[in-house]
Design a protein around this motif. Sequence first.
Motif, short mmCIF file in Angstrom:
data_model
loop_
_atom_site.label_atom_id
_atom_site.label_comp_id
_atom_site.label_asym_id
_atom_site.label_seq_id
_atom_site.Cartn_x
_atom_site.Cartn_y
_atom_site.Cartn_z
N THR A 1 0.83 -1.21 0.00
CA THR A 1 0.00 0.00 0.00
C THR A 1 0.86 1.26 0.00
O THR A 1 1.74 1.43 0.85
CB THR A 1 -0.93 0.02 1.22
OG1 THR A 1 -1.76 -1.14 1.19
CG2 THR A 1 -1.79 1.26 1.21
N LEU A 2 0.60 2.10 -0.95
CA LEU A 2 1.29 3.39 -1.04
C LEU A 2 0.28 4.49 -0.74
O LEU A 2 -0.77 4.58 -1.39
CB LEU A 2 1.87 3.60 -2.44
CG LEU A 2 2.49 4.97 -2.72
CD1 LEU A 2 3.73 5.19 -1.85
CD2 LEU A 2 2.86 5.11 -4.20
N LYS A 3 0.58 5.32 0.27
CA LYS A 3 -0.30 6.42 0.63
C LYS A 3 0.27 7.72 0.08
O LYS A 3 1.47 7.97 0.18
CB LYS A 3 -0.46 6.51 2.15
CG LYS A 3 -1.13 5.29 2.76
CD LYS A 3 -1.31 5.46 4.27
CE LYS A 3 -2.02 4.25 4.87
NZ LYS A 3 -2.22 4.40 6.33
N GLY A 4 -0.62 8.54 -0.49
CA GLY A 4 -0.15 9.80 -1.07
C GLY A 4 -1.21 10.87 -1.05
O GLY A 4 -2.35 10.64 -0.65
N GLN A 5 -0.82 12.05 -1.47
CA GLN A 5 -1.74 13.19 -1.55
C GLN A 5 -1.43 14.00 -2.80
O GLN A 5 -0.26 14.22 -3.14
CB GLN A 5 -1.62 14.09 -0.32
CG GLN A 5 -2.66 15.23 -0.32
CD GLN A 5 -2.51 16.15 0.87
OE1 GLN A 5 -1.39 16.40 1.32
NE2 GLN A 5 -3.61 16.67 1.40
N VAL A 6 -2.47 14.42 -3.49
CA VAL A 6 -2.33 15.23 -4.70
C VAL A 6 -2.61 16.68 -4.32
O VAL A 6 -3.64 16.99 -3.70
CB VAL A 6 -3.31 14.77 -5.80
CG1 VAL A 6 -3.13 15.62 -7.05
CG2 VAL A 6 -3.09 13.30 -6.12
N ARG A 7 -1.69 17.58 -4.72
CA ARG A 7 -1.83 19.00 -4.37
C ARG A 7 -1.57 19.88 -5.57
O ARG A 7 -0.94 19.48 -6.54
CB ARG A 7 -0.84 19.38 -3.26
CG ARG A 7 -1.03 18.67 -1.94
CD ARG A 7 0.04 19.12 -0.95
NE ARG A 7 -0.03 18.39 0.33
CZ ARG A 7 0.87 18.52 1.29
NH1 ARG A 7 1.90 19.34 1.13
NH2 ARG A 7 0.74 17.83 2.41
N ASN A 8 -2.07 21.11 -5.46
CA ASN A 8 -1.68 22.19 -6.36
C ASN A 8 -1.07 23.26 -5.48
O ASN A 8 -1.78 23.93 -4.73
CB ASN A 8 -2.89 22.74 -7.12
CG ASN A 8 -2.56 24.00 -7.90
OD1 ASN A 8 -3.11 25.04 -7.65
ND2 ASN A 8 -1.64 23.88 -8.83
N ASP A 9 0.26 23.39 -5.54
CA ASP A 9 1.00 24.18 -4.56
C ASP A 9 0.75 23.59 -3.17
O ASP A 9 1.11 22.47 -2.91
CB ASP A 9 0.60 25.66 -4.64
CG ASP A 9 1.09 26.29 -5.94
OD1 ASP A 9 2.13 25.84 -6.46
OD2 ASP A 9 0.43 27.20 -6.44
N LEU A 10 0.06 24.33 -2.28
CA LEU A 10 -0.21 23.81 -0.93
C LEU A 10 -1.66 23.40 -0.75
O LEU A 10 -2.05 22.98 0.35
CB LEU A 10 0.16 24.88 0.11
CG LEU A 10 1.63 25.29 0.13
CD1 LEU A 10 1.84 26.41 1.15
CD2 LEU A 10 2.53 24.11 0.45
N VAL A 11 -2.45 23.51 -1.80
CA VAL A 11 -3.89 23.23 -1.69
C VAL A 11 -4.18 21.82 -2.23
O VAL A 11 -3.82 21.50 -3.37
CB VAL A 11 -4.71 24.26 -2.51
CG1 VAL A 11 -6.20 23.97 -2.38
CG2 VAL A 11 -4.37 25.67 -2.05
N PRO A 12 -4.80 20.95 -1.43
CA PRO A 12 -5.15 19.62 -1.92
C PRO A 12 -6.24 19.69 -2.99
O PRO A 12 -7.09 20.59 -2.95
CB PRO A 12 -5.66 18.89 -0.66
CG PRO A 12 -6.09 19.98 0.25
CD PRO A 12 -5.19 21.14 -0.02
N VAL A 13 -6.22 18.80 -3.95
CA VAL A 13 -7.20 18.80 -5.03
C VAL A 13 -7.99 17.49 -5.00
O VAL A 13 -7.56 16.49 -4.42
CB VAL A 13 -6.52 18.97 -6.40
CG1 VAL A 13 -5.77 20.27 -6.46
CG2 VAL A 13 -5.56 17.80 -6.68
#
Length: 251
Positions: free
Chosen positions: A26-38
């Motif tokens: 399992t790979l956990k991640g987060q998608v952002r634009n600069d510092l704002v999550p999308v």
Amino acid sequence: MKTKTAIVIFSLFCQFCFSQIETRKTLKGQVRNDLVPVENVIVFNVNSQSGTVVNQYGFFTILAKVNDTLVFSSLAFKSKKIVLSDKEFINPPFVVKLDVFTNELAEVLVLAKKELNPIGGNTQKYVDKQYFDDEKSSPKNRTLPPIGGIENGMDFVRIYKGILKTLRKNNPQKVDFYQETSFSELVLKRIDYSFFSNTLKLKDDEIKLFLVFCENDPKSRTLMQPKDEFQLIDFLVTKNKVYKSITALEK
């Protein structure tokens, strides 16, 4: 004795082989634009042909391993392809930055406008001069032949052939001019809306995201010719099954 030795050697060999096969974790991640999550981003593992959709905070979890390729597809952001390495698994969460689409205008060449000299002297003779088309107050289009009884009709076939001839003359090495448009734009123009709604069972707000997802598959660029319409439809049906399996996880 020889049989027992052979069994032991075979067992050790199998254990060694299985130890060399790295299983996905399992790979956990987060998608952002600069510092704002999308949100509304599809994460697809090309190697395992599996994927997921990020939640409202931009977080996602997916099964992956080193050297797997993840593709991130979104409507509002540029697609991104990432080949995973060891560092993505060491310090979770794995943060992915997506760039916003920008509307860029094509370069336009503006030529210098030639100034026209006004008519000098006695200009009344030009006002009094009678022209051939004055009786109808409209000039006739004598360049193109009349179509369907309309004097000023336009021969669109000739116009298209003329444009195509000019393109080929200016680009002698280029054969396929369909590559100038994106896959999504071409499909929306070529495929009827009922195919997406009735056959693929896609909602209106899903169609464009689905096409962006398809566009990230390199095979899509090989199906843009008119002669490939049957293969294109088959491709869309196949990709729709994958898309449905991914988006079903969100619900």
